[in-house]
Motif scaffolding. Structure first.
Motif, PDB file in Angstrom:
ATOM      1  N   LEU A 160       1.117  -0.965  -0.355  1.00 36.50           N
ATOM      2  CA  LEU A 160       0.116  -0.085   0.288  1.00 36.50           C
ATOM      3  C   LEU A 160       0.526   1.252  -0.243  1.00 36.50           C
ATOM      4  O   LEU A 160       1.576   1.080   0.757  1.00 36.50           O
ATOM      5  N   ASN A 161       0.777   1.886  -1.022  1.00 42.31           N
ATOM      6  CA  ASN A 161       1.494   3.103  -1.229  1.00 42.31           C
ATOM      7  C   ASN A 161       0.872   4.503  -1.008  1.00 42.31           C
ATOM      8  O   ASN A 161      -0.262   5.326  -0.980  1.00 42.31           O
ATOM      9  N   LEU A 162       1.239   5.266   0.157  1.00 39.42           N
ATOM     10  CA  LEU A 162       0.497   6.324   0.506  1.00 39.42           C
ATOM     11  C   LEU A 162       2.098   7.717   0.291  1.00 39.42           C
ATOM     12  O   LEU A 162       2.696   8.580   0.729  1.00 39.42           O
ATOM     13  N   PRO A 163       1.873   7.875  -1.397  1.00 37.44           N
ATOM     14  CA  PRO A 163       3.116   9.243  -1.924  1.00 37.44           C
ATOM     15  C   PRO A 163       2.630  10.601  -0.890  1.00 37.44           C
ATOM     16  O   PRO A 163       1.836  10.778  -0.724  1.00 37.44           O
ATOM     17  N   SER A 164       3.400  11.381  -0.682  1.00 35.79           N
ATOM     18  CA  SER A 164       2.921  12.633  -0.281  1.00 35.79           C
ATOM     19  C   SER A 164       4.060  13.778  -0.420  1.00 35.79           C
ATOM     20  O   SER A 164       5.153  13.502  -1.105  1.00 35.79           O
TER      21      SER A 164
ATOM     22  N   LYS B 151       3.281  27.407  -3.733  1.00 43.25           N
ATOM     23  CA  LYS B 151       2.892  26.171  -2.683  1.00 43.25           C
ATOM     24  C   LYS B 151       2.078  25.214  -3.012  1.00 43.25           C
ATOM     25  O   LYS B 151       1.125  25.362  -2.766  1.00 43.25           O
ATOM     26  N   ARG B 152       2.891  23.719  -2.697  1.00 43.58           N
ATOM     27  CA  ARG B 152       1.976  22.776  -3.296  1.00 43.58           C
ATOM     28  C   ARG B 152       2.048  21.482  -2.006  1.00 43.58           C
ATOM     29  O   ARG B 152       3.153  21.181  -2.600  1.00 43.58           O
ATOM     30  N   THR B 153       1.127  21.552  -2.197  1.00 44.63           N
ATOM     31  CA  THR B 153       0.797  19.675  -1.424  1.00 44.63           C
ATOM     32  C   THR B 153       0.017  19.130  -1.623  1.00 44.63           C
ATOM     33  O   THR B 153      -0.841  19.386  -1.550  1.00 44.63           O
ATOM     34  N   GLY B 154      -0.033  17.605  -1.365  1.00 47.59           N
ATOM     35  CA  GLY B 154      -1.110  16.947  -1.670  1.00 47.59           C
ATOM     36  C   GLY B 154      -0.677  15.531  -1.067  1.00 47.59           C
ATOM     37  O   GLY B 154       0.535  15.685  -0.243  1.00 47.59           O
ATOM     38  N   LEU B 155      -1.390  14.418  -1.075  1.00 37.14           N
ATOM     39  CA  LEU B 155      -1.295  13.138  -0.731  1.00 37.14           C
ATOM     40  C   LEU B 155      -1.786  11.914  -2.216  1.00 37.14           C
ATOM     41  O   LEU B 155      -2.445  12.981  -2.820  1.00 37.14           O
ATOM     42  N   GLY B 156      -1.437  11.072  -1.753  1.00 36.83           N
ATOM     43  CA  GLY B 156      -1.836   9.796  -2.807  1.00 36.83           C
ATOM     44  C   GLY B 156      -2.157   8.675  -2.248  1.00 36.83           C
ATOM     45  O   GLY B 156      -1.998   8.363  -0.623  1.00 36.83           O
TER      46      GLY B 156
END
Length: 518
Positions: free
Chosen positions: A244-248, A280-285
């Protein structure tokens, strides 16, 4: 900022480079560089058909099932990036350089192994992994400079009067009006007033032959993948795994853009302007991987892995400021985007789906594998397929922009095949030397959309290792070489847009991984 489309190739290229969420951003979420521990990076990033390294959790999760003992590791690295750009004619020389260096912790992780059996027809062990790996390092700097006789960066703000919205106009158009850089022109003989930029060589009032332009784009941050992986070992031959991959994502972009009147005429309504924009860019995947590794013989292994599309939820916050002198007696006048938006940044929320990836690999081991004190080693190689054109934006409140971006991605990018290979030689039971090579194919379609730039990358790597009594240390140096292009801005009238700058890119990466078995 959305520009009107032309039915020609140039029109599609324009629209691809002039959006707040640009189709250029698709490559931010689809890495074009090796990743993993120092050992794996010394092997050119290859590992699909190898296993036995923490990097397997992020490359082929079946490979962690090779572990029969626990392990903890951490890495540190220094990256040095250099770009040499060629753009418009420049009296100070046609090449401009930009460079950036940074320290990072590219991975940290732990392996837990349950070594229960040793039969050829039983599940011998189940292995778990938790950790983080940096898939992409965004720290970079691009600098371009040239003399322009056709357009100004501020011409794009004039276009936004017709095709932008309040949010995008606050970042440029409103600042231009506030400082007097954008003015209304009354045609001779009457008629409707026309907005114009006083910095544009093609302005309606003339008397401005050219402008000197200088731009610097600094980026920082990275794409870190947090993973929980599980692998099973059947008969010490068949290994399967999933993760399970949770990229940030943490990405920052700072643009500095300056223009000056080449003529130095103090009475032609333009002297200079300096523009600053910060994103500024933030995010989760979320995504996943499944993999298989099979030991055909004690000397030969093959493996395969499939990476699902990764779904990202992203947030952008942008601010800008402008300083200009239009020779109206006021000297320098400044304006800030936060003054147009009640003190807030221009913000947006949207989704992006990164393309699926599939890879296959093989490894061959040589030497006396029964005697760990003898000289032995292996060679390994991977093939990876990714369709860069399948990335998709999702914008629930702006389907028009969504479709435009996705059409551009489909036009600009293509499917690619990437190759990675490496070799390791172990001697005196505790020392190892390694070498590797990786080739990442050009992700751009081979046509006028991308100004004919071949953006393939080559990575050369080498390293050394030490392993003894439950401790190991690996050091690696890798050198990346490639080309790319940077389009600073575009304007509605395609013939007046500057060509994309061509970039010669190099990156040096020095990395150390230390680990402890338990």
């Amino acid at each position: 900022m959305i520009k009107r489309l032309y039915p020609l190739l140039g029109g599609l290229f324009i629209s691809a480079t002039a959006l707040a969420q640009s189709s250029n951003d698709a490559l931010l979420y689809s890495p074009l560089q090796p990743h993993g521990t120092a050992r794996t990076q010394a092997l050119g990033g290859a590992g699909v058909g190898l296993g036995g390294d923490y990097s397997s959790a992020h490359i082929n999760p079946a490979g962690i099932a090779v572990f029969k003992t626990g392990e903890f590791l951490i890495s540190g690295a220094v990256n040095i990036n250099n770009n040499t750009s060629t753009w418009l004619p420049n009296p100070n020389g046609d090449k401009t350089t930009g460079n950036r260096s940074n320290f990072q912790v590219p991975n940290i992780g732990v392996i837990f192994a349950t070594n229960k059996n040793s039969g050829r027809s039983t599940w011998n062990n189940i292995t778990f992994s938790l950790g983080m790996d940096r898939l992409a390092n965004y720290n970079n700097q691009i600098a371009i400079a040239g003399r322009n006789t056709n357009s100004s960066y501020s011409d794009s703000w004039v276009d936004d009067i017709f095709s932008g919205n309040k949010a995008t106009q606050a970042l440029g158009t409103d600042l231009g009006f506030s400082t007097g850089l954008i003015a209304d022109f009354q045609p001779t003989g009457g008629g409707n007033k026309e907005p114009m930029s006083l910095a544009s060589p093609k302005r309606q009032i003339g008397n401005l032959p050219s402008v000197d332009q200088r731009g610097t784009l600094k980026t920082e941050g990275g794409l870190n993948e947090y993973v929980f992986a599980i692998g099973g070992n059947y008969g010490d031959r068949l290994y399967i795994g999933a993760s399970l991959n949770l990229p940030s994502i943490n990405y920052k972009e700072s643009l500095t853009w300056s223009e000056d009147d080449v003529s130095k005429n103090p009475n032609n309504n333009f002297s200079y302007f300096d523009y600053y924009k910060n994103l500024k860019r933030t995010g989760l995947g979320i995504g996943g991987k499944v993999g298989i590794l099979y030991k055909v013989t004690d000397r030969f292994r093959v493996g395969g892995t499939f990476v699902t599309p990764t779904f990202y939820s992203l947030h952008d916050a942008i601010t800008s400021e402008l300083y200009s002198d239009v020779e109206d007696g006021k000297k320098e006048v400044s304006a800030f985007s936060v003054d147009q938006t009640n003190g807030y940044a221009v913000e947006s929320d949207y989704n992006f789906t990164a393309p699926l990836r599939a890879a296959a690999g093989a490894s061959y081991f040589f030497g006396n594998l029964q005697d760990p004190r003898s000289t032995q080693g292996f060679i390994t190689a991977d093939y990876e397929f990714v369709n860069q054109a399948s990335g998709k934006f999702r914008m629930s409140d702006d389907k028009g922009t969504q479709n435009l971006l996705n059409n551009n991605i489909n036009a600009i990018y293509r499917s690619t095949s990437n190759l990675r290979a490496g070799a390791e030689l172990k001697f005196m039971s505790v020392y190892a030397v390694r070498a590797g090579f990786a080739w990442y194919a050009n992700p751009y379609s081979n046509d006028a959309y991308n100004a004919g730039i071949d953006a393939s990358r080559k990575v050369y790597s080498g390293g050394i290792g030490f392993r003894n009594k439950g401790f190991y240390a690996d050091a690696t140096y890798s050198y990346t070489q490639g080309n790319d292009r940077y389009q600073p801005y575009t304007v509605y009238e395609a013939s007046l847009s500057p060509k994309a700058a061509s970039l010669d890119y190099t990156r040096s990466n020095i990395m150390l991984t230390i680990g402890f078995k338990f």
